[in-house]
Write a protein that holds these residues in place. Structure first.
Motif, PDB file in Angstrom:
ATOM      1  N   ASP A  72       5.835  15.870 -42.665  1.00 14.04           N
ATOM      2  CA  ASP A  72       5.467  15.420 -44.013  1.00 14.04           C
ATOM      3  C   ASP A  72       4.121  16.022 -44.384  1.00 14.04           C
ATOM      4  OD1 ASP A  72       7.704  13.884 -44.473  1.00 14.04           O
ATOM      5  OD2 ASP A  72       6.807  12.073 -43.636  1.00 14.04           O
ATOM      6  N   VAL A  73       4.061  16.616 -45.556  1.00 16.42           N
ATOM      7  CA  VAL A  73       2.819  17.222 -46.028  1.00 16.42           C
ATOM      8  C   VAL A  73       2.085  16.186 -46.872  1.00 16.42           C
ATOM      9  CG1 VAL A  73       1.806  19.098 -47.358  1.00 16.42           C
ATOM     10  CG2 VAL A  73       3.885  19.493 -46.041  1.00 16.42           C
ATOM     11  N   LEU A  74       0.948  15.728 -46.379  1.00 20.36           N
ATOM     12  CA  LEU A  74       0.109  14.768 -47.077  1.00 20.36           C
ATOM     13  C   LEU A  74      -1.239  15.435 -47.334  1.00 20.36           C
ATOM     14  CD1 LEU A  74       0.877  11.717 -44.768  1.00 20.36           C
ATOM     15  CD2 LEU A  74       2.046  12.338 -46.874  1.00 20.36           C
ATOM     16  N   GLN A  75      -1.900  15.083 -48.406  1.00 20.68           N
ATOM     17  CA  GLN A  75      -3.178  15.727 -48.687  1.00 20.68           C
ATOM     18  C   GLN A  75      -4.269  14.696 -48.920  1.00 20.68           C
ATOM     19  OE1 GLN A  75      -2.353  18.274 -51.977  1.00 20.68           O
ATOM     20  NE2 GLN A  75      -2.383  16.648 -53.494  1.00 20.68           N
ATOM     21  N   ASP A  76      -5.500  15.138 -48.744  1.00 20.19           N
ATOM     22  CA  ASP A  76      -6.659  14.258 -48.881  1.00 20.19           C
ATOM     23  C   ASP A  76      -6.823  13.777 -50.315  1.00 20.19           C
ATOM     24  OD1 ASP A  76      -7.387  14.334 -46.248  1.00 20.19           O
ATOM     25  OD2 ASP A  76      -8.825  15.962 -46.500  1.00 20.19           O
ATOM     26  N   ARG A  77      -7.604  12.726 -50.453  1.00 20.16           N
ATOM     27  CA  ARG A  77      -7.874  12.114 -51.745  1.00 20.16           C
ATOM     28  C   ARG A  77      -8.536  13.092 -52.704  1.00 20.16           C
ATOM     29  NH1 ARG A  77     -11.794  10.272 -54.696  1.00 20.16           N
ATOM     30  NH2 ARG A  77     -11.500   8.411 -55.934  1.00 20.16           N
ATOM     31  N   ALA A  78      -9.551  13.790 -52.227  1.00 20.95           N
ATOM     32  CA  ALA A  78     -10.300  14.706 -53.100  1.00 20.95           C
ATOM     33  C   ALA A  78      -9.396  15.811 -53.639  1.00 20.95           C
ATOM     34  CB  ALA A  78     -11.477  15.299 -52.333  1.00 20.95           C
ATOM     35  N   VAL A  79      -8.510  16.323 -52.822  1.00 19.29           N
ATOM     36  CA  VAL A  79      -7.596  17.380 -53.253  1.00 19.29           C
ATOM     37  C   VAL A  79      -6.605  16.832 -54.280  1.00 19.29           C
ATOM     38  CG1 VAL A  79      -5.822  18.995 -52.463  1.00 19.29           C
ATOM     39  CG2 VAL A  79      -7.844  18.586 -51.060  1.00 19.29           C
ATOM     40  N   THR A  80      -6.099  15.638 -54.038  1.00 17.42           N
ATOM     41  CA  THR A  80      -5.153  15.025 -54.965  1.00 17.42           C
ATOM     42  C   THR A  80      -5.787  14.791 -56.326  1.00 17.42           C
ATOM     43  OG1 THR A  80      -4.050  13.930 -53.121  1.00 17.42           O
ATOM     44  CG2 THR A  80      -3.636  13.046 -55.306  1.00 17.42           C
ATOM     45  N   VAL A  81      -6.990  14.244 -56.334  1.00 18.25           N
ATOM     46  CA  VAL A  81      -7.684  13.973 -57.603  1.00 18.25           C
ATOM     47  C   VAL A  81      -7.974  15.273 -58.334  1.00 18.25           C
ATOM     48  CG1 VAL A  81      -9.829  13.090 -58.593  1.00 18.25           C
ATOM     49  CG2 VAL A  81      -8.646  11.778 -56.844  1.00 18.25           C
ATOM     50  N   ARG A 142       4.841  12.385 -50.690  1.00 20.51           N
ATOM     51  CA  ARG A 142       4.817  13.753 -50.159  1.00 20.51           C
ATOM     52  C   ARG A 142       4.401  14.724 -51.254  1.00 20.51           C
ATOM     53  NH1 ARG A 142      10.263  15.000 -47.000  1.00 20.51           N
ATOM     54  NH2 ARG A 142       9.744  16.951 -48.038  1.00 20.51           N
ATOM     55  N   VAL A 143       3.601  15.702 -50.892  1.00 20.34           N
ATOM     56  CA  VAL A 143       3.049  16.644 -51.873  1.00 20.34           C
ATOM     57  C   VAL A 143       4.145  17.442 -52.546  1.00 20.34           C
ATOM     58  CG1 VAL A 143       1.533  18.635 -52.157  1.00 20.34           C
ATOM     59  CG2 VAL A 143       0.866  16.782 -50.654  1.00 20.34           C
ATOM     60  N   ASP A 144       5.157  17.866 -51.804  1.00 19.94           N
ATOM     61  CA  ASP A 144       6.217  18.658 -52.416  1.00 19.94           C
ATOM     62  C   ASP A 144       7.016  17.831 -53.428  1.00 19.94           C
ATOM     63  OD1 ASP A 144       7.110  17.147 -50.277  1.00 19.94           O
ATOM     64  OD2 ASP A 144       8.682  18.552 -49.709  1.00 19.94           O
ATOM     65  N   TRP A 145       7.133  16.526 -53.238  1.00 18.01           N
ATOM     66  CA  TRP A 145       7.796  15.688 -54.228  1.00 18.01           C
ATOM     67  C   TRP A 145       6.892  15.448 -55.415  1.00 18.01           C
ATOM     68  CZ3 TRP A 145       9.925  11.410 -50.513  1.00 18.01           C
ATOM     69  CH2 TRP A 145      11.002  11.930 -49.805  1.00 18.01           C
ATOM     70  N   LEU A 146       5.618  15.288 -55.163  1.00 16.89           N
ATOM     71  CA  LEU A 146       4.666  15.016 -56.237  1.00 16.89           C
ATOM     72  C   LEU A 146       4.530  16.218 -57.165  1.00 16.89           C
ATOM     73  CD1 LEU A 146       2.771  12.822 -57.230  1.00 16.89           C
ATOM     74  CD2 LEU A 146       0.987  13.812 -55.826  1.00 16.89           C
ATOM     75  N   ASP A 147       4.590  17.420 -56.615  1.00 17.45           N
ATOM     76  CA  ASP A 147       4.477  18.626 -57.436  1.00 17.45           C
ATOM     77  C   ASP A 147       5.668  18.801 -58.356  1.00 17.45           C
ATOM     78  OD1 ASP A 147       2.057  19.262 -56.345  1.00 17.45           O
ATOM     79  OD2 ASP A 147       2.849  20.670 -54.878  1.00 17.45           O
ATOM     80  N   ARG A 148       6.840  18.330 -57.933  1.00 17.20           N
ATOM     81  CA  ARG A 148       8.048  18.519 -58.728  1.00 17.20           C
ATOM     82  C   ARG A 148       8.245  17.453 -59.786  1.00 17.20           C
ATOM     83  NH1 ARG A 148      12.792  18.426 -55.025  1.00 17.20           N
ATOM     84  NH2 ARG A 148      11.380  17.498 -53.545  1.00 17.20           N
ATOM     85  N   CYS A 149       7.633  16.303 -59.604  1.00 14.02           N
ATOM     86  CA  CYS A 149       7.973  15.196 -60.497  1.00 14.02           C
ATOM     87  C   CYS A 149       7.105  15.204 -61.740  1.00 14.02           C
ATOM     88  CB  CYS A 149       7.870  13.862 -59.776  1.00 14.02           C
ATOM     89  SG  CYS A 149       6.229  13.417 -59.245  1.00 14.02           S
ATOM     90  N   GLY A 150       7.737  14.935 -62.855  1.00 15.97           N
ATOM     91  CA  GLY A 150       7.003  14.822 -64.093  1.00 15.97           C
ATOM     92  C   GLY A 150       6.606  13.387 -64.376  1.00 15.97           C
ATOM     93  N   LYS A 159      11.647  10.285 -53.660  1.00 16.34           N
ATOM     94  CA  LYS A 159      12.770   9.581 -53.054  1.00 16.34           C
ATOM     95  C   LYS A 159      12.315   8.415 -52.192  1.00 16.34           C
ATOM     96  CE  LYS A 159      15.379  13.859 -53.037  1.00 16.34           C
ATOM     97  NZ  LYS A 159      14.470  14.499 -53.946  1.00 16.34           N
ATOM     98  N   GLY A 160      11.054   8.398 -51.830  1.00 13.94           N
ATOM     99  CA  GLY A 160      10.522   7.329 -50.997  1.00 13.94           C
ATOM    100  C   GLY A 160       9.056   7.557 -50.727  1.00 13.94           C
ATOM    101  N   LEU A 161       8.441   6.586 -50.108  1.00 15.33           N
ATOM    102  CA  LEU A 161       7.020   6.676 -49.779  1.00 15.33           C
ATOM    103  C   LEU A 161       6.856   6.826 -48.281  1.00 15.33           C
ATOM    104  CD1 LEU A 161       5.572   3.843 -52.035  1.00 15.33           C
ATOM    105  CD2 LEU A 161       5.611   6.288 -52.486  1.00 15.33           C
TER     106      LEU A 161
END
Length: 184
Positions: A72-81, A142-150, A159-161
């Motif tokens: 699972d690809v997870l990223q830090d808070r600063a990168v997400t923001v 997951r980052v790959d799901w977050l990038d795809r979702c509008g 699909k899940g957390l």
């Protein structure tokens, strides 16, 4: 997950406060008093809407939390923001310009609506933080799901957390920056 929700709260709040303050300087078509009263109502409605919208979807996702796996690809808070704010900067600018333009008709109302949306997102992140503290787990998308979702962290592509311990990453429950070093 709360980090993504909270990423938009601060820009919306501060842009709304600035637009409302600037809007009060212009008397507008309706006058300052009506504009501020309308803005107060919009602040409450916008805050409630932002805090309560999609709550069922979030609750459904919270029930199906799975422990984060090795791949699972997870990223830090600063990168997400940073990524969220870069991806939405034109929408934020457009909302700010619309709030300022609306001040010509109804002073401060558009800015107070923006500030209300920011406050509502902050309340939603606090609600998610309470759920994270109760379950002693940080919730991740997951980052790959977050990038795809509008639709944000509760969009159709999610699909899940994923869950990790509360010591993982650089975020505290609720999406806030971790103030102290994470316990080992």
């Amino acid at each position: 997950m709360a980090v993504v929700v909270r990423a938009g709260a601060a820009p919306l709040w501060w842009l709304g406060v600035f637009a409302a303050g600037t809007g009060v300087l212009v008397p507008g078509v309706t006058g300052r008093r009506i504009g501020v009263l309308t803005g107060a109502a919009l602040f409450l409605v916008g805050g409630a809407a932002a805090a309560l919208v999609r709550r069922r979807r979030y609750t459904a996702l919270l029930r199906g939390v799975v422990r984060a796996g090795r791949y699972d690809v997870l990223q830090d808070r600063a990168v997400t923001v940073r990524n969220w704010r870069r991806g939405h900067r034109w929408w934020l600018l457009l909302a700010f310009v619309a709030a300022l333009g609306g001040s010509l008709a109804v002073p401060a109302a558009g800015g107070m609506l923006l500030a209300g949306l920011g406050a509502g997102l902050r309340l939603k992140a606090a609600w998610l933080g309470r759920r994270e503290r109760a379950g002693q787990t940080l919730l991740w998308v997951r980052v790959d799901w977050l990038d795809r979702c509008g639709g944000g962290p509760a969009g159709k592509a999610v699909k899940g957390l994923r869950g990790t311990g509360v010591a993982a990453g650089d975020a505290a429950p609720g999406g806030a920056r971790r103030r102290t070093a994470a316990p080992v």
